[in-house]
Design an enzyme around this catalytic site. Structure first.
Site, PDB file in Angstrom:
ATOM      1  CD  GLU A   1     -27.219 -52.830   9.050  1.00  0.00           C
ATOM      2  OE1 GLU A   1     -27.253 -53.500  10.102  1.00  0.00           O
ATOM      3  OE2 GLU A   1     -27.882 -53.114   8.044  1.00  0.00           O
TER       4      GLU A   1
ATOM      5  CE  LYS B   1     -28.519 -56.178   5.666  1.00  0.00           C
ATOM      6  NZ  LYS B   1     -29.361 -55.651   6.780  1.00  0.00           N
TER       7      LYS B   1
ATOM      8  CB  CYS C   1     -26.272 -56.355   9.261  1.00  0.00           C
ATOM      9  SG  CYS C   1     -27.236 -56.590  10.764  1.00  0.00           S
TER      10      CYS C   1
HETATM   11  O1  LIG Z   1     -32.505 -50.461   8.796  1.00  0.00           O
HETATM   12  C1  LIG Z   1     -31.749 -49.968   9.634  1.00  0.00           C
HETATM   13  O2  LIG Z   1     -31.961 -48.906  10.220  1.00  0.00           O
HETATM   14  C2  LIG Z   1     -30.505 -50.690   9.981  1.00  0.00           C
HETATM   15  N1  LIG Z   1     -30.520 -52.001   9.458  1.00  0.00           N
HETATM   16  C3  LIG Z   1     -30.880 -53.004  10.193  1.00  0.00           C
HETATM   17  O3  LIG Z   1     -31.214 -52.876  11.353  1.00  0.00           O
HETATM   18  C4  LIG Z   1     -30.842 -54.337   9.533  1.00  0.00           C
HETATM   19  C5  LIG Z   1     -32.025 -54.459   8.640  1.00  0.00           C
HETATM   20  S1  LIG Z   1     -33.624 -54.184   9.397  1.00  0.00           S
HETATM   21  N2  LIG Z   1     -30.786 -55.324  10.560  1.00  0.00           N
HETATM   22  C6  LIG Z   1     -30.292 -56.517  10.372  1.00  0.00           C
HETATM   23  O4  LIG Z   1     -29.874 -56.896   9.279  1.00  0.00           O
HETATM   24  C7  LIG Z   1     -30.264 -57.378  11.620  1.00  0.00           C
HETATM   25  C8  LIG Z   1     -29.828 -58.788  11.336  1.00  0.00           C
HETATM   26  C9  LIG Z   1     -29.945 -59.627  12.535  1.00  0.00           C
HETATM   27  O5  LIG Z   1     -30.161 -59.181  13.637  1.00  0.00           O
HETATM   28  C10 LIG Z   1     -29.783 -61.086  12.382  1.00  0.00           C
HETATM   29  O6  LIG Z   1     -29.389 -61.568  11.298  1.00  0.00           O
HETATM   30  O7  LIG Z   1     -30.046 -61.801  13.362  1.00  0.00           O
END
Ligand SMILES: O=C(O)CNC(=O)[C@H](CS)NC(=O)CCC(=O)C(=O)O
Length: 289
Positions: free
Chosen positions: A45, A118, A159
């Site tokens: 990701e 996503k 993710c």
């Molecule tokens: O936005 C970005 O730069 C990259 N994207 C992320 O880091 C994303 C959205 S904030 N992270 C997750 O989905 C973590 C999920 C997770 O850790 C869980 O389900 O436990």
């Protein structure tokens, strides 16, 4: 004699806030994967830009039609002669109002075969106080996407989507035999849930699962869990990328990527689904609610 099983490459990255450095690291990883005979490579990701600072990242984030990133990855696929799943990148939605967290599947001829936005937004406050509000900047998609690849029929997810089994059921109903789960998991939720959820999704779908992950200390200040995982349809772990490497010595430097290679024997899908006939059992059940 049967043809040898195709090889998949999982690339574990420590993406920085510099898209050029990240794309250079992806190019180097593809060269390594191609030299090892891989048919397809999977990235994490936000492989192209990992930056939680909305103001700093804003100048980089444009509509897909205006972005040079897909084209650069298309050229890489062609030059190295393999398919790739980009992981994801931040782009603006077509109306320019919101960001989307978008995956691309690119064929070895450079053509884009699938796009996936996503669906589930990571709006979570962890017991540690670590807090994420993905929906503050990003709009979630709503399309269930599968596409044929040299390894099989690939179902797309990203993710946090991993926590919603109904998406994977929909992907299997659409014919998926492989699943992609590129990720940037937090360390505490990764420790608690990552391996278990990925193995469960592989087992309950009878699919190969490729979860390339961000790993280690990033230039935007966050730390991610790593452990890029390839899982077979019986739930066995074929490869685990382990925890992250240290952040690059100088900001802008590309951190070294780790490339893991796994052999993808498509017959394992049928074998697992015959051993435990979930589809038949599901068709016969009667639930009283
Ligand atoms: O936005 C970005 O730069 C990259 N994207 C992320 O880091 C994303 C959205 S904030 N992270 C997750 O989905 C973590 C999920 C997770 O850790 C869980 O389900 O436990």
């Amino acid at each position: 004699m049967a043809a040898p099983a195709p090889i998949a490459a999982l690339v574990q990255m420590t993406s920085s806030i510099d898209p050029d450095a990240n794309l250079a690291a992806m190019d180097a990883a593809l060269a390594e994967a191609a030299a090892a005979g891989a048919a397809m490579a999977f990235f994490p990701e936000m492989s192209v830009l990992l930056d939680r600072d909305r103001a700093r990242s804003a100048p980089h984030i444009v509509r897909e039609a205006d972005s040079v990133w897909p084209g650069r990855l298309q050229t890489m696929a062609q030059r190295h002669g393999l398919w790739l799943h980009t992981g994801s990148m931040p782009l603006l939605s077509d109306d320019g109002e919101r960001r989307v967290n978008r995956s691309h599947v690119i064929a070895a001829d450079g053509s884009i075969r699938a796009r996936y936005d996503k669906i589930h937004m990571f709006d979570v406050t962890l017991p540690s106080g670590e807090s994420w509000r993905e929906s503050a900047a990003f709009a979630g998609g709503d399309a269930v996407v599968v596409t044929d690849t040299p390894l099989g029929r690939l179902g797309l997810s990203i993710c946090y989507d991993l926590r919603f089994p109904e998406l994977y059921r929909a992907l299997v109903d659409a014919g998926a035999t492989l699943l992609a789960v590129p990720a940037a998991f937090t360390v505490p939720t990764g420790r608690a849930h990552w391996h278990i959820l990925l193995r469960a999704r592989a087992i309950e779908t009878g699919c190969f699962l490729f979860a390339a992950a961000q790993a280690g200390a990033h230039a935007d200040g966050r730390t991610t869990y790593g452990h890029s995982l390839a899982v077979d349809p019986w739930g066995d772990i074929l490869s685990d990328g382990g925890p992250g490497v240290d952040a690059p010595a100088m900001e802008g430097d590309a951190a070294p990527s780790r490339v893991a290679l796994v052999s993808v024997d498509a017959s394992a899908v049928e074998t697992a689904r015959q051993a435990i006939p979930l589809a038949e059992s599901r068709a016969l059940r009667r639930l009283k609610i």
